[in-house]
Design a protein around this motif. Sequence first.
Motif, PDB file in Angstrom:
ATOM      1  N   ILE A 123     -77.638  69.181  50.325  1.00 56.80           N
ATOM      2  CA  ILE A 123     -78.142  69.476  51.664  1.00 56.80           C
ATOM      3  C   ILE A 123     -77.230  70.456  52.377  1.00 56.80           C
ATOM      4  CG2 ILE A 123     -79.396  67.334  52.015  1.00 56.80           C
ATOM      5  CD1 ILE A 123     -77.026  66.368  53.637  1.00 56.80           C
ATOM      6  N   PHE A 124     -77.865  71.166  53.303  1.00 61.04           N
ATOM      7  CA  PHE A 124     -77.121  72.069  54.181  1.00 61.04           C
ATOM      8  C   PHE A 124     -77.009  71.414  55.539  1.00 61.04           C
ATOM      9  CE2 PHE A 124     -77.484  75.375  51.172  1.00 61.04           C
ATOM     10  CZ  PHE A 124     -78.785  75.408  50.707  1.00 61.04           C
ATOM     11  N   LYS A 125     -75.882  71.634  56.198  1.00 58.43           N
ATOM     12  CA  LYS A 125     -75.728  71.174  57.572  1.00 58.43           C
ATOM     13  C   LYS A 125     -75.996  72.361  58.470  1.00 58.43           C
ATOM     14  CE  LYS A 125     -74.362  66.925  57.226  1.00 58.43           C
ATOM     15  NZ  LYS A 125     -75.379  65.937  57.481  1.00 58.43           N
ATOM     16  N   VAL A 126     -76.935  72.200  59.379  1.00 59.70           N
ATOM     17  CA  VAL A 126     -77.386  73.316  60.210  1.00 59.70           C
ATOM     18  C   VAL A 126     -77.118  72.974  61.668  1.00 59.70           C
ATOM     19  CG1 VAL A 126     -79.380  74.681  60.836  1.00 59.70           C
ATOM     20  CG2 VAL A 126     -79.184  73.824  58.536  1.00 59.70           C
ATOM     21  N   ASP A 127     -76.447  73.869  62.356  1.00 57.81           N
ATOM     22  CA  ASP A 127     -76.170  73.634  63.768  1.00 57.81           C
ATOM     23  C   ASP A 127     -77.360  74.131  64.590  1.00 57.81           C
ATOM     24  OD1 ASP A 127     -74.451  75.618  66.132  1.00 57.81           O
ATOM     25  OD2 ASP A 127     -74.954  73.505  66.349  1.00 57.81           O
ATOM     26  N   VAL A 128     -78.004  73.210  65.322  1.00 58.72           N
ATOM     27  CA  VAL A 128     -79.166  73.598  66.119  1.00 58.72           C
ATOM     28  C   VAL A 128     -78.896  73.509  67.604  1.00 58.72           C
ATOM     29  CG1 VAL A 128     -80.916  73.052  64.425  1.00 58.72           C
ATOM     30  CG2 VAL A 128     -80.051  71.271  65.884  1.00 58.72           C
ATOM     31  N   GLY A 129     -77.679  73.250  68.004  1.00 59.69           N
ATOM     32  CA  GLY A 129     -77.382  73.159  69.428  1.00 59.69           C
ATOM     33  C   GLY A 129     -77.548  71.764  69.979  1.00 59.69           C
ATOM     34  N   GLY A 161     -73.343  80.352  57.252  1.00 61.60           N
ATOM     35  CA  GLY A 161     -73.410  81.433  58.238  1.00 61.60           C
ATOM     36  C   GLY A 161     -74.766  82.082  58.335  1.00 61.60           C
ATOM     37  N   ASP A 162     -75.701  81.712  57.473  1.00 60.38           N
ATOM     38  CA  ASP A 162     -77.047  82.281  57.531  1.00 60.38           C
ATOM     39  C   ASP A 162     -77.819  81.678  58.688  1.00 60.38           C
ATOM     40  OD1 ASP A 162     -77.883  82.688  53.989  1.00 60.38           O
ATOM     41  OD2 ASP A 162     -76.749  83.922  55.408  1.00 60.38           O
ATOM     42  N   LEU A 163     -78.821  82.430  59.153  1.00 60.05           N
ATOM     43  CA  LEU A 163     -79.704  81.914  60.193  1.00 60.05           C
ATOM     44  C   LEU A 163     -80.969  81.373  59.539  1.00 60.05           C
ATOM     45  CD1 LEU A 163     -79.476  84.736  62.840  1.00 60.05           C
ATOM     46  CD2 LEU A 163     -78.396  82.527  62.888  1.00 60.05           C
ATOM     47  N   ILE A 164     -81.382  80.208  59.994  1.00 62.64           N
ATOM     48  CA  ILE A 164     -82.547  79.551  59.421  1.00 62.64           C
ATOM     49  C   ILE A 164     -83.562  79.309  60.525  1.00 62.64           C
ATOM     50  CG2 ILE A 164     -83.343  77.440  58.315  1.00 62.64           C
ATOM     51  CD1 ILE A 164     -81.575  78.480  56.433  1.00 62.64           C
ATOM     52  N   TYR A 165     -84.834  79.603  60.243  1.00 64.83           N
ATOM     53  CA  TYR A 165     -85.907  79.261  61.171  1.00 64.83           C
ATOM     54  C   TYR A 165     -86.682  78.120  60.537  1.00 64.83           C
ATOM     55  CZ  TYR A 165     -89.860  79.974  64.334  1.00 64.83           C
ATOM     56  OH  TYR A 165     -90.836  79.813  65.283  1.00 64.83           O
ATOM     57  N   GLY A 166     -86.635  76.945  61.133  1.00 68.35           N
ATOM     58  CA  GLY A 166     -87.319  75.809  60.528  1.00 68.35           C
ATOM     59  C   GLY A 166     -87.836  74.866  61.587  1.00 68.35           C
ATOM     60  N   GLN A 167     -88.442  73.769  61.146  1.00 68.06           N
ATOM     61  CA  GLN A 167     -88.946  72.798  62.118  1.00 68.06           C
ATOM     62  C   GLN A 167     -88.408  71.416  61.789  1.00 68.06           C
ATOM     63  OE1 GLN A 167     -93.160  72.322  62.043  1.00 68.06           O
ATOM     64  NE2 GLN A 167     -93.283  72.267  59.833  1.00 68.06           N
ATOM     65  N   GLU A 195     -89.862  77.163  50.376  1.00 68.98           N
ATOM     66  CA  GLU A 195     -91.035  77.422  49.573  1.00 68.98           C
ATOM     67  C   GLU A 195     -90.631  77.849  48.169  1.00 68.98           C
ATOM     68  OE1 GLU A 195     -93.588  80.481  50.995  1.00 68.98           O
ATOM     69  OE2 GLU A 195     -95.269  79.728  49.843  1.00 68.98           O
ATOM     70  N   GLY A 196     -91.206  77.238  47.189  1.00 67.91           N
ATOM     71  CA  GLY A 196     -90.950  77.631  45.816  1.00 67.91           C
ATOM     72  C   GLY A 196     -89.594  77.201  45.316  1.00 67.91           C
ATOM     73  N   ALA A 197     -88.998  76.217  45.953  1.00 68.13           N
ATOM     74  CA  ALA A 197     -87.679  75.760  45.505  1.00 68.13           C
ATOM     75  C   ALA A 197     -87.837  74.581  44.568  1.00 68.13           C
ATOM     76  CB  ALA A 197     -86.831  75.355  46.706  1.00 68.13           C
ATOM     77  N   THR A 198     -87.147  74.626  43.458  1.00 62.72           N
ATOM     78  CA  THR A 198     -87.136  73.493  42.539  1.00 62.72           C
ATOM     79  C   THR A 198     -85.683  73.184  42.232  1.00 62.72           C
ATOM     80  OG1 THR A 198     -87.207  74.961  40.637  1.00 62.72           O
ATOM     81  CG2 THR A 198     -89.308  74.142  41.448  1.00 62.72           C
ATOM     82  N   LYS A 199     -85.464  72.177  41.403  1.00 64.01           N
ATOM     83  CA  LYS A 199     -84.082  71.819  41.105  1.00 64.01           C
ATOM     84  C   LYS A 199     -83.363  72.937  40.373  1.00 64.01           C
ATOM     85  CE  LYS A 199     -84.461  66.890  41.227  1.00 64.01           C
ATOM     86  NZ  LYS A 199     -84.831  65.723  40.433  1.00 64.01           N
ATOM     87  N   ARG A 200     -84.123  73.676  39.551  1.00 63.14           N
ATOM     88  CA  ARG A 200     -83.470  74.784  38.840  1.00 63.14           C
ATOM     89  C   ARG A 200     -83.404  76.029  39.699  1.00 63.14           C
ATOM     90  NH1 ARG A 200     -84.930  73.869  33.229  1.00 63.14           N
ATOM     91  NH2 ARG A 200     -84.459  71.671  32.903  1.00 63.14           N
ATOM     92  N   ASN A 201     -84.432  76.208  40.550  1.00 66.45           N
ATOM     93  CA  ASN A 201     -84.564  77.433  41.315  1.00 66.45           C
ATOM     94  C   ASN A 201     -84.114  77.163  42.746  1.00 66.45           C
ATOM     95  OD1 ASN A 201     -85.326  79.872  42.337  1.00 66.45           O
ATOM     96  ND2 ASN A 201     -87.490  79.388  42.426  1.00 66.45           N
ATOM     97  N   ARG A 202     -82.812  77.331  42.988  1.00 70.47           N
ATOM     98  CA  ARG A 202     -82.299  76.992  44.313  1.00 70.47           C
ATOM     99  C   ARG A 202     -82.428  78.173  45.260  1.00 70.47           C
ATOM    100  NH1 ARG A 202     -77.968  72.619  44.304  1.00 70.47           N
ATOM    101  NH2 ARG A 202     -78.669  71.364  42.567  1.00 70.47           N
ATOM    102  N   PRO A 203     -82.649  77.888  46.550  1.00 74.04           N
ATOM    103  CA  PRO A 203     -82.769  79.005  47.492  1.00 74.04           C
ATOM    104  C   PRO A 203     -81.414  79.656  47.720  1.00 74.04           C
ATOM    105  CG  PRO A 203     -82.831  76.933  48.654  1.00 74.04           C
ATOM    106  CD  PRO A 203     -82.822  76.592  47.213  1.00 74.04           C
TER     107      PRO A 203
END
Lengths: 275, 160
Positions: free
Chosen positions: A128-134, A160-166, A147-155
């Motif tokens: 897992i990634f820890k994401v700071d959302v404020g 430091g990356d920006l993520i847009y998620g819900q 999308e399209g992520a599997t155990k072999r195919n990691r994103p």
Amino acid sequence: MAEPASVAAESLAGSRARAARTVLGQVVLPGEELLLPEQEDAEGPGGAVERPLSLNAGARSRVRVVCGPGLRRCGDRLLVTKCGRLRHKEPGSGSGGGVYWVDSQQKRYVPVKGDHVIGIVTAKSGDIFKVDVGGSEPASLSYLSFEGATKRNRPNVQVGDLIYGQFVVANKDMEPEMVCIDSCGRANGMGVIGQDGLLFKVTLGLIRKLLAPDCEIIQEVGKLYPLEIVFGMNGRIWVKAKTIQQTLILANILEACEHMTSDQRKQIFSRLAES
Amino acid sequence: MAAERKTKLSKNLLRMKFMQRGLDSETKKQLEEEEKKIISEEHWYLDLPELKEKESFIIEEQSFLLCEDLLYGRMSFRGFNPEVEKLMLQMNAKHKAEEVEDETVELDVSDEEMARRYETLVGTIGKKFARKRDHANYEEDENGDITPIKAKKMFLMPQD
């Protein structure tokens, strides 16, 4: 501003519940109780008004009412917990009652399920990634929630990356969890936000104002030059334009437009359009 | 004699499954109820008056999505990011029109055409694997469609 405040103070001194219908658009303060439309008949001003007698006085058809942010349920009434203006939305179709909420202003974001937010990846631990959302805690984002992520195919996500998620889980008892896919498994624009650009923070009320369907600011900004904007409900905006100068101009406009009147705004836009 | 006097079976024995197969449904129900009574007497419970839960007609939601119709959070203008612009149209249209019509896929080849081709497919593929002698079986029609002749040449017993 003085007039609605004095009206509110008077009602508080009287400490009687007001009907929600009469207070729409006015300033309400925390601690006030609001009556829903069905109840105000029973508790109207002491007997002065003549009410037509109904045959079945006991059975009243109750309509489902949703109390939104800034309001809480208190028995059969609504209790105000934030200061702001009371708003109401009529139900579109089907289940009746509508939604009541308080239009308030704040800078601190509290995670809410279903909100789309911009987060900054702060740590990568195992799966897992820890994401700071404020919010009060960093949200957790599993690497399989892309999308399209599997155990072999990691994103390809770095610290430091920006993520847009819900958010899928967001309550006061648990650590918030977010994902970058929707319920069908499609990304729908969520995921890592691209290179460059500028991230800055504004108040939550401004985000909602800018995302309103008929927002003039966005329409005018869109006419200036090619640009891309991402709005996060946690008060973060990411902008990108072709040059650094254009990006900075855009950021300044969006930050300042909260406190400008529409005339001042139009002046600034016309000056920009000239240059 | 043993047959005249019914042997008294213990309650536990009677409660076993193989003894109950012969019972009526009524007696079974009675036995079940007795069991439940025994169990419920042993269970602990709070001696409080029954509180009738009021059906609440007010639902609490902390999300602004219900209150205000907000647009999609990603925006792109003047062609800066074409994918985002496509997404904008999709998400905002989905938001306005609640029902999304399924687009009917236009067919390049009609269904009848497909059926006809599948019929002859058996012939063409079969021809590939047929030996030289069997090629005579696959005659060509006037249309050029290959229809396999179903009658195969079998060994015939001599009649004498």
